[in-house]
Design a protein around this motif. Structure first.
Motif, PDB file in Angstrom:
ATOM      1  N   ASP A  99      49.566  24.797  28.876  1.00 18.53           N
ATOM      2  CA  ASP A  99      49.633  23.089  27.798  1.00 18.53           C
ATOM      3  C   ASP A  99      50.464  23.072  27.921  1.00 18.53           C
ATOM      4  N   ALA A 100      52.132  23.532  27.896  1.00 22.36           N
ATOM      5  CA  ALA A 100      53.242  23.673  27.759  1.00 22.36           C
ATOM      6  C   ALA A 100      53.766  22.397  29.202  1.00 22.36           C
ATOM      7  N   TYR A 140      50.395  34.038  24.296  1.00 21.73           N
ATOM      8  CA  TYR A 140      49.731  32.412  24.474  1.00 21.73           C
ATOM      9  C   TYR A 140      50.883  31.479  24.338  1.00 21.73           C
ATOM     10  N   ARG A 141      51.372  31.607  22.227  1.00 15.37           N
ATOM     11  CA  ARG A 141      52.524  30.736  21.773  1.00 15.37           C
ATOM     12  C   ARG A 141      54.293  31.123  23.002  1.00 15.37           C
ATOM     13  N   THR A 177      58.641  28.025  28.706  1.00  9.25           N
ATOM     14  CA  THR A 177      57.736  26.868  29.954  1.00  9.25           C
ATOM     15  C   THR A 177      58.839  25.319  29.089  1.00  9.25           C
ATOM     16  N   GLU A 178      58.024  25.108  28.019  1.00  9.46           N
ATOM     17  CA  GLU A 178      59.295  24.875  26.495  1.00  9.46           C
ATOM     18  C   GLU A 178      60.673  24.078  27.025  1.00  9.46           C
ATOM     19  N   ASN A 194      51.607  19.328  28.253  1.00  8.07           N
ATOM     20  CA  ASN A 194      51.952  18.505  26.908  1.00  8.07           C
ATOM     21  C   ASN A 194      52.839  17.650  27.299  1.00  8.07           C
ATOM     22  N   SER A 242      54.948  32.220  25.904  1.00  6.75           N
ATOM     23  CA  SER A 242      54.890  31.436  27.288  1.00  6.75           C
ATOM     24  C   SER A 242      54.834  30.422  26.869  1.00  6.75           C
ATOM     25  N   LYS A 243      54.203  29.515  26.142  1.00  7.95           N
ATOM     26  CA  LYS A 243      54.536  28.076  25.889  1.00  7.95           C
ATOM     27  C   LYS A 243      56.036  27.483  25.629  1.00  7.95           C
ATOM     28  N   GLY A 293      49.647  29.411  27.603  1.00  8.33           N
ATOM     29  CA  GLY A 293      50.612  28.977  27.337  1.00  8.33           C
ATOM     30  C   GLY A 293      51.560  27.622  28.627  1.00  8.33           C
ATOM     31  N   TYR A 294      51.975  28.598  29.477  1.00  7.88           N
ATOM     32  CA  TYR A 294      52.513  27.875  30.920  1.00  7.88           C
ATOM     33  C   TYR A 294      51.403  26.746  30.566  1.00  7.88           C
TER      34      TYR A 294
END
Length: 347
Positions: free
Chosen positions: A208-209, A169-170, A176-177, A212, A172-173, A205-206
């Motif tokens: 949520d980035a 998750y982290r 994307t960030e 946000n 992928s986030k 993760g994708y």
């Protein structure tokens, strides 16, 4: 004349029981004594009869390794040979062998695992994957059979299971960030099979980035394919046929990215000038792509090594508490990503 344990004991000047404990790699024996006994075994050419020991101790000194599908298909992805290399390295340290599953379908894999357990063919099992609803994992859990998962159980709250995983998750986030920081907002996601937990974690993760960053998550920018290279090619066709194309891609696997790059080249779309791409796994051939791909190194070898370590710990100490081992990941920047000049010029 066959060399016996007594012969080794006499050469090493220790008791025969000490030789037996050294062969079993007992923690009660000092490293100095182990080295002395092993040197005597080597000098005399003594090789332990593990089959006889297995019958006496009710163990096989073997780890079962369960792949997500047939070996022919699985080994097309460099992830699996590398993770098995990590498993075998740890197994070899403690004289364990490996028993690889060869089932062609989910049903065959399930039957094979049942045979491993009921036939006492292995002492523990390592699952190289985690499905959303997995009969194999549920079966091993219900049987209280020692096993370790590379990945994580989908239902972590209700299944207390030892696993070795990355924080997918982290990761992928993070990627994307990274693309957002490069000025991309039209970021598409090409994922694997949604039956696998790793795909679910990458997707979350994708999403949520983007949320946000107050960037809308578009359904037409998320594509899932089970096949690797072929799936990547089909996904590119879908995405590049949209009226508004993405400027960046998050792709679930390096091998899938090879398919993506091949299709983009046929379409005359240049990476990273027209489209930035970031991927996962950092397999050995990822830097040989054109251009060399930016990817996430998940330490595949370490996943396998730690999974074998956890499995053997459960064999040696059945009462040991479950563990959740997270292997660190890192971003490997190469040449498949660049700033979105169009976004920068209009900002």
């Amino acid at each position: 004349m066959n060399v016996t344990i007594k012969d080794v004991a006499k050469r090493a000047n220790v008791a025969p029981s000490t030789v037996s404990r050294v062969i079993a790699n007992s923690s009660r024996i000092s490293q100095r004594t182990k080295d002395k006994v092993r040197e005597a075994m080597k000098e005399l050419g003594y090789h332990p009869n593990f089959n006889a020991r297995s019958l006496a101790n009710q163990n096989t000194k073997t780890l079962g390794v369960v792949m997500p599908n047939s070996a022919n298909k699985t080994f097309q992805n460099p992830f699996f040979p590398e993770v098995i290399r990590g498993i075998s390295s740890k197994a070899r340290e403690l004289d364990y062998g490996l028993y690889l599953s060869t089932g062609q379908t989910e049903e065959e894999i399930y039957q094979e695992v049942q045979n491993m357990v009921q036939g006492k063919r292995v002492d523990a099992i390592i699952l190289l994957y985690s499905r959303v609803n997995d009969r194999v994992m549920n079966y091993l859990y219900e049987q209280h059979f020692p096993f370790t998962v590379i990945g994580r159980p989908y239902d972590e709250k209700n299944m207390d299971i030892t696993y070795v995983n990355n924080d997918n998750y982290r990761a992928s986030k993070m990627v994307t960030e990274y693309l957002l920081l490069l000025g991309h907002e039209r970021i598409a996601f090409i994922g694997g099979n949604l039956d696998f937990v790793v795909t679910v974690d990458h997707m979350e993760g994708y999403k949520d980035a983007l949320e946000n960053a107050e960037v809308a998550v578009r359904n037409d920018f998320t594509v899932f394919h089970e096949e690797l290279q072929e799936g990547g090619q089909e996904a590119v066709i879908d995405l590049m046929s949209l009226p508004e194309r993405p400027t960046a891609l998050v792709v679930a696997d390096d091998i899938m990215t090879f398919g993506v790059l091949r299709m983009l080249d046929e379409m005359g779309i240049s990476v990273p000038e027209d489209l930035s791409i970031i991927s996962f796994n950092n397999v050995l051939i990822s830097e040989l792509s054109h251009p060399p791909m930016t990817t996430v190194d998940i330490n595949i070898y370490g996943l396998g090594y730690e999974a074998a370590n956890c499995a053997i710990e459960k064999i040696m100490n059945p009462e040991i508490e479950t563990k959740q081992v997270i292997i660190p990941h890192r971003l490997v920047k190469r040449q498949s990503c660049k700033k979105n000049e169009a976004s920068i010029s209009t900002s």
